[in-house]
Design an enzyme around this catalytic site. Structure first.
Site, short mmCIF file in Angstrom:
data_model
loop_
_atom_site.label_atom_id
_atom_site.label_comp_id
_atom_site.label_asym_id
_atom_site.label_seq_id
_atom_site.Cartn_x
_atom_site.Cartn_y
_atom_site.Cartn_z
N LYS A 1 -14.72 79.17 66.98
CA LYS A 1 -16.04 78.55 66.83
C LYS A 1 -16.74 78.58 68.17
O LYS A 1 -16.16 78.19 69.19
CB LYS A 1 -15.88 77.09 66.36
CG LYS A 1 -17.19 76.37 66.16
CD LYS A 1 -17.80 76.66 64.81
CE LYS A 1 -19.26 76.28 64.69
NZ LYS A 1 -20.18 77.35 65.16
N LYS B 1 -16.76 82.82 71.48
CA LYS B 1 -18.13 82.95 72.03
C LYS B 1 -18.55 84.40 71.88
O LYS B 1 -17.70 85.28 71.81
CB LYS B 1 -18.15 82.58 73.51
CG LYS B 1 -19.53 82.25 74.05
CD LYS B 1 -19.91 80.82 73.72
CE LYS B 1 -21.36 80.52 74.00
NZ LYS B 1 -21.62 79.07 73.93
N ASP C 1 -26.90 79.70 71.11
CA ASP C 1 -26.73 79.39 72.54
C ASP C 1 -28.03 79.89 73.18
O ASP C 1 -29.05 80.01 72.49
CB ASP C 1 -25.48 80.09 73.11
CG ASP C 1 -25.08 79.55 74.48
OD1 ASP C 1 -24.50 78.47 74.55
OD2 ASP C 1 -25.39 80.21 75.51
N THR D 1 -27.13 68.78 70.73
CA THR D 1 -26.58 68.93 72.09
C THR D 1 -27.27 67.98 73.06
O THR D 1 -26.62 67.28 73.85
CB THR D 1 -26.67 70.39 72.56
OG1 THR D 1 -26.19 71.24 71.52
CG2 THR D 1 -25.85 70.61 73.81
N ASN E 1 -33.62 74.42 74.03
CA ASN E 1 -33.14 73.52 72.99
C ASN E 1 -32.44 72.29 73.56
O ASN E 1 -32.75 71.16 73.17
CB ASN E 1 -32.19 74.29 72.06
CG ASN E 1 -31.55 73.40 71.04
OD1 ASN E 1 -30.41 72.98 71.19
ND2 ASN E 1 -32.29 73.05 70.00
P1 NDP Z 1 -32.43 78.04 75.32
O1 NDP Z 1 -32.47 79.51 75.23
O2 NDP Z 1 -33.06 77.22 74.26
O3 NDP Z 1 -33.03 77.53 76.69
C1 NDP Z 1 -32.51 77.96 77.90
C2 NDP Z 1 -33.29 77.33 79.03
O4 NDP Z 1 -32.60 77.56 80.25
C3 NDP Z 1 -34.67 77.91 79.18
O5 NDP Z 1 -35.54 76.95 79.71
C4 NDP Z 1 -34.41 79.04 80.17
O6 NDP Z 1 -35.56 79.45 80.90
C5 NDP Z 1 -33.39 78.41 81.08
N1 NDP Z 1 -32.55 79.48 81.67
C6 NDP Z 1 -31.76 80.35 80.98
N2 NDP Z 1 -31.17 81.22 81.82
C7 NDP Z 1 -31.61 80.89 83.04
C8 NDP Z 1 -31.36 81.41 84.32
N3 NDP Z 1 -30.53 82.47 84.50
N4 NDP Z 1 -31.96 80.79 85.36
C9 NDP Z 1 -32.78 79.74 85.19
N5 NDP Z 1 -33.05 79.21 83.98
C10 NDP Z 1 -32.49 79.77 82.94
O7 NDP Z 1 -30.88 77.68 75.45
P2 NDP Z 1 -30.14 76.30 75.22
O8 NDP Z 1 -31.02 75.17 75.55
O9 NDP Z 1 -29.51 76.35 73.88
O10 NDP Z 1 -28.94 76.40 76.27
C11 NDP Z 1 -29.03 75.85 77.59
C12 NDP Z 1 -27.63 75.64 78.12
O11 NDP Z 1 -26.91 74.73 77.27
C13 NDP Z 1 -26.73 76.88 78.19
O12 NDP Z 1 -25.87 76.79 79.30
C14 NDP Z 1 -25.93 76.81 76.90
O13 NDP Z 1 -24.71 77.51 77.01
C15 NDP Z 1 -25.69 75.31 76.85
N6 NDP Z 1 -25.33 74.77 75.54
C16 NDP Z 1 -26.10 74.98 74.44
C17 NDP Z 1 -25.75 74.42 73.23
C18 NDP Z 1 -26.60 74.55 72.03
O14 NDP Z 1 -26.27 73.94 71.01
N7 NDP Z 1 -27.70 75.27 72.07
C19 NDP Z 1 -24.52 73.64 73.08
C20 NDP Z 1 -23.82 73.41 74.33
C21 NDP Z 1 -24.22 73.98 75.48
P3 NDP Z 1 -36.28 80.85 80.54
O15 NDP Z 1 -37.01 80.59 79.27
O16 NDP Z 1 -37.16 81.11 81.69
O17 NDP Z 1 -35.20 81.87 80.40
O1 2IT Z 2 -21.79 76.06 74.09
C1 2IT Z 2 -21.76 75.56 72.95
O2 2IT Z 2 -20.98 74.65 72.65
C2 2IT Z 2 -22.71 76.07 71.96
N1 2IT Z 2 -23.52 76.93 72.28
C3 2IT Z 2 -22.67 75.56 70.54
C4 2IT Z 2 -21.62 76.27 69.75
C5 2IT Z 2 -21.59 75.97 68.27
O3 2IT Z 2 -20.73 76.60 67.62
O4 2IT Z 2 -22.36 75.16 67.78
#
Ligand code: NDP
Ligand code: 2IT
Length: 448
Positions: free
Chosen positions: A93, A129, A169, A212, A243
Site C-alpha cells: 500500500k 510506492k 502523492d 493527511t 493537498n
Molecule cells: P501535491 O502535489 O498536492 O503538492 C505538492 C506541493 O509541494 C506543491 O505545493 C509543490 O509545489 C510542492 N513541491 C513539490 N515538489 C517540490 C520541490 N521539489 N521543491 C519545492 N516544492 C515542491 O502533493 P501532496 O500535498 O500530496 O504531497 C506533499 C508531501 O506530502 C509529499 O512529500 C508527499 O509524499 C507527502 N504525503 C502526501 C500524502 C497524501 O495523502 N497526499 C500522504 C503522506 C505524505 P509546485 O506546485 O511548485 O510543484
Molecule cells: O506517503 C503517503 O503515505 C501517501 N502518499 C499516501 C499513500 C496511500 O496509500 O494513501
C-alpha cells in the site's frame, strides 16, 4: 562507522554497495538504522533472524516504459515505477508520485518509509510506492489522461485489492486516480478497491482528501497536549500549497492557530493577518495556478521568490508539507534561532538527518513524517474497509476514526521512545514501534 553499531554498520555497508549513488534511499535507511541500535542490543533474536537484512531489500521492484501521445500527436516517453517493498502485515500500500525528480532512489526511499508508517497505523497494510518522472505541470487534461491510461496499461498486471493498492502523492490527486481507476476497470473488468483516493461517486471515502493534513494536525495536537499546550494563538508556517499543506492549514486554523505563510516550488507568500485559505484553494485546487497569485487577491500579503526563504519566518510551529530535504541544517538553525517550539512533518522526509539532529538537540519537539503524516494512508485503509463491506461511512465517522488512529500512533511512538530511547525522541519511537510489528510478522511467517 556511520551507524555506531558493528552489526548495523555491516548491513548498512552492504546496502550502500548494492544501491550505490541512491542518496535519498540511503538517507532513509541510515535514519532508521541509527534508531534501531537499542533494538539490536535488546533483541538478539531479531539480529539472528536476518530480518533487518531482508527488510532493506524490496520484495519486488518494477520499472517500465510509459509511452503516450501529447496534444501535438508526438510520442512522449516516461519511466514508470512500482516498488512492492514489504507484504509481511498486509497487501502493498502506498501512493504514486508524478514529478520530474522521480527515480529509483526516490521511489525506494518512499517505499521503505511506507513499511513503517503503514505498520504504525495499526491497519493491515504492507509497504509500497510508485510513480513516474512525468511532469503534470503545463499538461492538458487530455495529456494527463493519456499518460495515466498508458501508465495503468502496464501497472495493472501487478496490482489488485488484495495484492497492491496504490493511491495519490505529489502530482496525483482525484483527477489522476479517476483516470487510473477507469483504465484498470476497462482492462480487467473488475470494479474493486484497487486504488484509494477515489472520487466519492465511485467508491472513495469521505475525508480522504483532507486526511493527511488533518491527521498531521491531530498528531501535532497530541504533541502539544503532552506539553500542556495547544494550537490556540500559535503562529504556524506551512511549506507547500498542495493537498497536504491546504488541509493542514484548514485544521490548524480551526484549532485556533494563525497560519502566516505557504509556498510552492517557486516561492512563498507571507500574510501577517493569517492565510485566507479560500484564496489558496481557488488558486491551487480550482485553476492549478501558482502561489504568487495570492497577492493579486490579498494585496496586503507579500510574495518572495525562492521556496527555502520560508524558514526565515518566525513561528511557534513549522509544518513542512512540500517535499524531501526541504529543511537542511541551516534552515533548522534559522527556525531554532527564531524560537520554533514544534516541528511536525507532513511531507515525507522533509528534514535532512542533520536538521533532525539540530531540532532534537535544541529541545524542539519533533514529529517525524512516518508517524505524523500517516493519516493519509490510514484513511486509505479505511477506504479499503468501506470498499470491502460495500458501505460508506459518514464524514464524522471517518474523521473520528482518523483522530483515534493519530492518537494511538502518537501514544505508541511515545511509549517506544520512552522504552528504547529518550522520552521526547519520537523519531526513534516511531521507527522502533513501526519496525517491531513488521519484524515480528516476518519472523512468524518463517523469514530466515
Ligand atoms: P501535491 O502535489 O498536492 O503538492 C505538492 C506541493 O509541494 C506543491 O505545493 C509543490 O509545489 C510542492 N513541491 C513539490 N515538489 C517540490 C520541490 N521539489 N521543491 C519545492 N516544492 C515542491 O502533493 P501532496 O500535498 O500530496 O504531497 C506533499 C508531501 O506530502 C509529499 O512529500 C508527499 O509524499 C507527502 N504525503 C502526501 C500524502 C497524501 O495523502 N497526499 C500522504 C503522506 C505524505 P509546485 O506546485 O511548485 O510543484
Ligand atoms: O506517503 C503517503 O503515505 C501517501 N502518499 C499516501 C499513500 C496511500 O496509500 O494513501
Amino acid at each position: 562507522m556511520e551507524i555506531n553499531n558493528a552489526y548495523l554498520d555491516e548491513v548498512y555497508a552492504r546496502v550502500c554497495a548494492r544501491n550505490a549513488g541512491e542518496k535519498e534511499f540511503l538517507q532513509a535507511v541510515k535514519e532508521v538504522f541509527t534508531t534501531l541500535i537499542p533494538v539490536v542490543e535488546k533483541r538478539p533474536d531479531i539480529v539472528e533472524s536476518g530480518v533487518i537484512e531482508q527488510i532493506v531489500e524490496p520484495e519486488r521492484f518494477i520499472q517500465f516504459r510509459v509511452a503516450w501521445l501529447d496534444d501535438n500527436g508526438k510520442m512522449q516517453i516516461n519511466r514508470g515505477f512500482r516498488v512492492q517493498y514489504n507484504s509481511a502485515i498486509g497487501p502493498y500500500k502506498g501512493g504514486l508520485r508524478l514529478h520530474p525528480s522521480v527515480c529509483s532512489s526516490v521511489i525506494k526511499f518512499l517505499g521503505f518509509e511506507q513499511i513503517f508508517k503503514n505498520s504504525l497505523t495499526g491497519l493491515p497494510m504492507g509497504g509500497g510506492k510508485g510513480g513516474s518522472d512525468f511532469d503534470p505541470k503545463g499538461k492538458s487534461d487530455a495529456e494527463v489522461m493519456r499518460f495515466c491510461q498508458a501508465f495503468m496499461t502496464e501497472l495493472f498486471k501487478y496490482i489488485g485489492p488484495n495484492e497492491d493498492v496504490p493511491a495519490g502523492d505529489i502530482g496525483v490527486g482525484a483527477r489522476e486516480i479517476g483516470y487510473l481507476f477507469g483504465q484498470y476497470k476497462r482492462i480487467t473488468g473488475d470494479f474493486s478497491g484497487v486504488l484509494t483516493g477515489k472520487g466519492l461517486t465511485y467508491g472513495g471515502s469521505l475525508v480522504r482528501k483532507q486526511a493527511t493534513g488533518y491527521g498531521l494536525c491531530y498528531f501535532t495536537n497530541n504533541m502539544l497536549k503532552a506539553k500542556n499546550d495547544s494550537f490556540k494563538g500559535k503562529t504556524v508556517v506551512i511549506s507547500g500549497s498542495g493537498n497536504v499543506a491546504i488541509y493542514a492549514c484548514e485544521k490548524s486554523t480551526q484549532l485556533g492557530a494563525k497560519v502566516v505563510a505557504m509556498s510552492d516550488s517557486n516561492g512563498y507568500i507571507y500574510d501577517a493577518d493569517g492565510i485566507k485559505l479560500d484564496v489558496v484553494k481557488a488558486i491551487k485546487e480550482g485553476r492549478r495556478g501558482r502561489i504568487k497569485e495570492y497577492i493579486d487577491a490579498v494585496p496586503t500579503a507579500t510574495y518572495t521568490d525562492g521556496c527555502r526563504g520560508i524558514w526565515n519566518i518566525k513561528c511557534d510551529i513549522a509544518l513542512p508539507c512540500a517535499t524531501q530535504n526541504e529543511i537542511d541544517e541551516a534552515d533548522a538553525k534559522k527556525l531554532i534561532a527564531n524560537g520554533v517550539k514544534y516541528v511536525c512533518e507532513g511531507a515525507n522526509m522533509p528534514s535532512t538527518i542533520e536538521a533532525i539532529n539540530a531540532f532534537l538537540s535544541a529541545g524542539v519537539y519533533f514529529g517525524p513524517a512516518k508517524a505524523a503524516n500517516a493519516g493519509g494512508v490510514a484513511t486509505s485503509g479505511l477506504e479499503m474497509s468501506q470498499n470491502s463491506i460495500r458501505l460508506s461511512w459518514t464524514a464524522e465517522e471517518v474523521d473520528q476514526k482518523l483522530e483515534g488512529i493519530m492518537k494511538s500512533i502518537y501514544d505508541n511512538a511515545s511509549k517506544a521512545a520512552k522504552e528504547y530511547a529518550t522520552e521526547d525522541n519520537l523519531v526513534a519511537g516511531a521507527n522502533i514501534a513501526g519496525f517491531l510489528k513488521v519484524a515480528e510478522a516476518m519472523m512468524a511467517q518463517g523469514a530466515l
